[in-house]
Motif scaffolding. Structure first.
Motif, PDB file in Angstrom:
ATOM      1  N   UNK A 125       0.834  -1.201   0.000  1.00  0.00           N
ATOM      2  CA  UNK A 125       0.000   0.000   0.000  1.00  0.00           C
ATOM      3  C   UNK A 125       0.871   1.254   0.000  1.00  0.00           C
ATOM      4  N   UNK A 126       1.939   1.228   0.791  1.00  0.00           N
ATOM      5  CA  UNK A 126       2.825   2.393   0.874  1.00  0.00           C
ATOM      6  C   UNK A 126       3.489   2.679  -0.468  1.00  0.00           C
ATOM      7  N   UNK A 127       4.037   1.656  -1.109  1.00  0.00           N
ATOM      8  CA  UNK A 127       4.717   1.839  -2.388  1.00  0.00           C
ATOM      9  C   UNK A 127       3.744   2.343  -3.447  1.00  0.00           C
ATOM     10  N   UNK A 128       2.524   1.781  -3.460  1.00  0.00           N
ATOM     11  CA  UNK A 128       1.513   2.219  -4.431  1.00  0.00           C
ATOM     12  C   UNK A 128       1.128   3.676  -4.196  1.00  0.00           C
ATOM     13  N   UNK A 129       0.971   4.062  -2.934  1.00  0.00           N
ATOM     14  CA  UNK A 129       0.589   5.445  -2.622  1.00  0.00           C
ATOM     15  C   UNK A 129       1.708   6.419  -2.965  1.00  0.00           C
ATOM     16  N   UNK A 130       2.950   6.019  -2.760  1.00  0.00           N
ATOM     17  CA  UNK A 130       4.080   6.879  -3.123  1.00  0.00           C
ATOM     18  C   UNK A 130       4.050   7.162  -4.621  1.00  0.00           C
ATOM     19  N   UNK A 131       3.813   6.140  -5.424  1.00  0.00           N
ATOM     20  CA  UNK A 131       3.738   6.323  -6.874  1.00  0.00           C
ATOM     21  C   UNK A 131       2.540   7.185  -7.270  1.00  0.00           C
ATOM     22  N   UNK A 132       1.468   7.091  -6.481  1.00  0.00           N
ATOM     23  CA  UNK A 132       0.251   7.843  -6.775  1.00  0.00           C
ATOM     24  C   UNK A 132       0.383   9.320  -6.410  1.00  0.00           C
ATOM     25  N   UNK A 133       0.963   9.604  -5.257  1.00  0.00           N
ATOM     26  CA  UNK A 133       1.028  10.982  -4.771  1.00  0.00           C
ATOM     27  C   UNK A 133       2.333  11.675  -5.139  1.00  0.00           C
ATOM     28  N   UNK A 134       3.398  10.909  -5.343  1.00  0.00           N
ATOM     29  CA  UNK A 134       4.708  11.493  -5.649  1.00  0.00           C
ATOM     30  C   UNK A 134       5.300  10.836  -6.892  1.00  0.00           C
ATOM     31  N   UNK A 135       4.601  10.906  -8.018  1.00  0.00           N
ATOM     32  CA  UNK A 135       5.044  10.146  -9.193  1.00  0.00           C
ATOM     33  C   UNK A 135       6.261  10.731  -9.895  1.00  0.00           C
ATOM     34  N   UNK A 136       6.454  12.045  -9.822  1.00  0.00           N
ATOM     35  CA  UNK A 136       7.529  12.669 -10.598  1.00  0.00           C
ATOM     36  C   UNK A 136       8.295  13.680  -9.756  1.00  0.00           C
ATOM     37  N   UNK A 137       8.842  13.238  -8.666  1.00  0.00           N
ATOM     38  CA  UNK A 137       9.612  14.138  -7.811  1.00  0.00           C
ATOM     39  C   UNK A 137      11.050  14.186  -8.329  1.00  0.00           C
ATOM     40  N   UNK A 138      11.324  15.158  -9.185  1.00  0.00           N
ATOM     41  CA  UNK A 138      12.676  15.351  -9.710  1.00  0.00           C
ATOM     42  C   UNK A 138      13.347  16.564  -9.080  1.00  0.00           C
ATOM     43  N   UNK A 139      12.557  17.384  -8.452  1.00  0.00           N
ATOM     44  CA  UNK A 139      13.064  18.561  -7.754  1.00  0.00           C
ATOM     45  C   UNK A 139      12.211  18.788  -6.528  1.00  0.00           C
ATOM     46  N   UNK A 140      12.238  20.009  -5.993  1.00  0.00           N
ATOM     47  CA  UNK A 140      11.428  20.314  -4.820  1.00  0.00           C
ATOM     48  C   UNK A 140       9.946  20.295  -5.181  1.00  0.00           C
ATOM     49  N   UNK A 141       9.155  19.534  -4.425  1.00  0.00           N
ATOM     50  CA  UNK A 141       7.715  19.458  -4.641  1.00  0.00           C
ATOM     51  C   UNK A 141       7.013  19.712  -3.311  1.00  0.00           C
ATOM     52  N   UNK A 142       6.106  20.676  -3.305  1.00  0.00           N
ATOM     53  CA  UNK A 142       5.324  20.949  -2.103  1.00  0.00           C
ATOM     54  C   UNK A 142       4.124  20.013  -2.076  1.00  0.00           C
ATOM     55  N   UNK A 143       3.882  19.374  -0.949  1.00  0.00           N
ATOM     56  CA  UNK A 143       2.780  18.417  -0.847  1.00  0.00           C
ATOM     57  C   UNK A 143       2.140  18.499   0.524  1.00  0.00           C
ATOM     58  N   UNK A 144       0.823  18.302   0.552  1.00  0.00           N
ATOM     59  CA  UNK A 144       0.098  18.159   1.813  1.00  0.00           C
ATOM     60  C   UNK A 144       0.143  16.678   2.182  1.00  0.00           C
ATOM     61  N   UNK A 145       1.107  16.299   3.018  1.00  0.00           N
ATOM     62  CA  UNK A 145       1.303  14.879   3.333  1.00  0.00           C
ATOM     63  C   UNK A 145       0.130  14.298   4.107  1.00  0.00           C
ATOM     64  N   UNK A 146      -0.648  15.162   4.737  1.00  0.00           N
ATOM     65  CA  UNK A 146      -1.808  14.675   5.486  1.00  0.00           C
ATOM     66  C   UNK A 146      -2.766  13.910   4.569  1.00  0.00           C
ATOM     67  N   UNK A 147      -2.971  14.405   3.363  1.00  0.00           N
ATOM     68  CA  UNK A 147      -3.865  13.723   2.417  1.00  0.00           C
ATOM     69  C   UNK A 147      -3.298  12.375   2.002  1.00  0.00           C
ATOM     70  N   UNK A 148      -2.007  12.318   1.742  1.00  0.00           N
ATOM     71  CA  UNK A 148      -1.369  11.065   1.362  1.00  0.00           C
ATOM     72  C   UNK A 148      -1.459  10.043   2.489  1.00  0.00           C
ATOM     73  N   UNK A 149      -1.159  10.467   3.705  1.00  0.00           N
ATOM     74  CA  UNK A 149      -1.186   9.550   4.834  1.00  0.00           C
ATOM     75  C   UNK A 149      -2.614   9.073   5.143  1.00  0.00           C
ATOM     76  N   UNK A 150      -3.597   9.958   4.989  1.00  0.00           N
ATOM     77  CA  UNK A 150      -4.982   9.557   5.237  1.00  0.00           C
ATOM     78  C   UNK A 150      -5.386   8.446   4.277  1.00  0.00           C
ATOM     79  N   UNK A 151      -4.996   8.563   3.016  1.00  0.00           N
ATOM     80  CA  UNK A 151      -5.303   7.526   2.026  1.00  0.00           C
ATOM     81  C   UNK A 151      -4.601   6.221   2.370  1.00  0.00           C
TER      82      UNK A 151
END
Length: 455
Positions: A125-151
């Motif tokens: 589940x963790x690996x799938x969610x990482x690909x879903x929420x952070x698919x193209x992190x090549x530089x600095x990306x701002x993210x609301x991690x609360x949404x990712x963790x809730x999923x």
């Protein structure tokens, strides 16, 4: 006046009829207000929440004795009437023999050997969610991690509890996560501000809507599971256990609502706070990253939970996060009789509402050096773990009412955060500061934004 007279032997701020201590505008920021009262009046003091009185207990020894005696100090109307309106008689709200019976029915699933069976699923589940929420992190990306963790945590707990999840309908899944968080916050506000259970009140209406939605969600799930149990093909999980024990649909709904809401929402916020503190303390983050690498962690496969347990610094980071941000900020009890605690020169009268603010205890400067500083190293050599109450550390409550899901939350959190730290570096967003709010859980009003960088 009767309440003031009953608590006359205790110190506390002056209370007025109807408003109690809430005439003070500082009371709006509830936990901060209690912290100031603790500094002024000691570790046991009174607080009047409008028309309801509380004896606030911040003394660790007293807390241990109160929480370990569930017969003398039971869960009162905050749980049975207000929390119970939305979650019925689930494990959080029930008392006496019902609680003992239901906990016994489900406890085997939350023991560490059974939880470890889900380690592969949590990793997937963790690996799938990482690909879903952070698919193209090549530089600095701002993210609301609360949404990712809730999923993540909703998927993990649904798989654990019901052997299924909602990942095939991500729009509904995210909506459900948001509703559960909002509903939990509303119930917390209802209890904190002693609001009447009138459906015209927005918080009550919002919480009622969440319950209605959850019943609609679980009705077909429970129906399908009854068929599987009848055919002898049901998976072994808490839902099958409840069906097999002959619980009614209503009883099952109440347990599922309690377990799923508590089992995913609290862990999501715990992970969010941990990520934020690591972003704010890059030296601690790098120290943890080195620890994970030392035990053989890679991004290609998961490290066994038993191996993660050898990374002591990971355990310290999780404990320090729970100390600074008590995910369950407070609990309450009611005294069923007069109780004298000779060691503390305290007698609690019968009928007293007792409030135990873990958030305040965890930041007590007499218990913790530099209490607002994020310092995982403080746990080195203290002999404190996730189920210990030594030195006033109660991350999952205490006694027979200790959170049944503490082991699942522990294993899930260490797997999730390890995967992320092995792949990414968290950095603080200088334009963001979390607005922490106290409901049933310690939530935020504006999410949890960090900057994610590839390693």
């Amino acid at each position: 006046f009767q309440q003031c007279w009953a608590l006359r032997n205790f110190r506390g701020p002056l209370a007025f009829p109807i408003v109690g201590n809430c005439y003070d505008p500082k009371a709006i920021i509830f936990l901060r207000f209690l912290t100031s009262l603790r500094s002024r009046y000691g570790r046991v003091f009174t607080f009047f929440n409008f028309t309801k009185s509380f004896l606030v207990v911040c003394e660790p020894g007293l807390i241990r004795q109160i929480l370990s005696d569930s017969k003398t100090f039971y869960k009162g109307s905050d749980y049975t009437a207000k929390f119970g309106r939305f979650f019925g008689e689930g494990l959080v709200t029930s008392n006496g023999e019902k609680h003992k019976k239901d906990r016994s029915m489900l406890m085997k699933f939350f023991a560490r050997p059974n939880v470890l069976k889900y380690a592969q699923s949590i990793n997937d589940v963790t690996i799938a969610a990482v690909k879903e929420f952070l698919p193209t992190v090549n530089g600095d990306v701002q993210i609301n991690v609360e949404e990712m963790y809730a999923t993540m945590t909703l998927r993990n707990f649904m798989r654990f509890c019901c052997s299924m999840d909602f990942s095939d309908n991500q729009t509904f899944e995210r909506k459900l996560c948001h509703m559960i968080s909002q509903g939990s916050n509303s119930v917390g506000r209802i209890i904190t501000f002693n609001l009447p259970l009138n459906p015209l009140i927005p918080h009550v209406a919002r919480a009622d809507k969440v319950v209605k939605t959850l019943v609609e969600v679980f009705t077909p799930i429970v129906g399908a599971r009854r068929s599987l149990v009848a055919s002898g093909t049901a998976p072994s999980d808490p839902l099958t256990q409840m069906v097999s024990h002959g619980l009614s649909d209503r009883e099952i709904f109440e347990h599922l609502q309690t377990l799923v809401c508590a089992g995913h929402d609290t862990t999501a916020y715990f992970l969010s706070y941990m990520t934020y503190m690591l972003a704010m303390n890059p030296d601690k983050q790098e120290k943890l990253h080195r620890c994970l690498q030392d035990i053989g962690g890679t991004t290609d496969y998961f490290v066994e939970p038993d191996a993660l347990a050898k990374c002591q610094y990971l355990q310290y980071v999780m404990m320090e996060t729970l100390r600074l941000f008590a995910v369950i900020p407070a609990v309450s009890r009611v005294a069923s009789k007069d109780v004298e605690f000779k060691d503390f020169n305290v007698t609690i009268p019968q009928g007293t509402n007792i409030l135990i603010p873990f958030f305040v205890v965890n930041r007590d400067p007499e218990l913790w050096e530099n209490p607002v500083q994020f310092c995982p190293e403080r746990f080195e050599g203290r002999g404190i773990d996730f189920t210990s109450a030594k030195d006033g550390f109660f991350p999952f409550s205490y006694g027979s009412r200790t959170c049944i899901g503490n082991m699942f939350a522990h294993v899930e959190a260490e797997i999730v955060i390890s995967h992320l730290l092995l792949r990414y570096r968290f950095a603080a967003d200088p334009a963001f500061k979390p607005i922490v709010t106290a409901g049933i859980s310690l939530t935020t009003a504006n999410g949890m934004r960090v900057i994610v960088q590839p390693r």
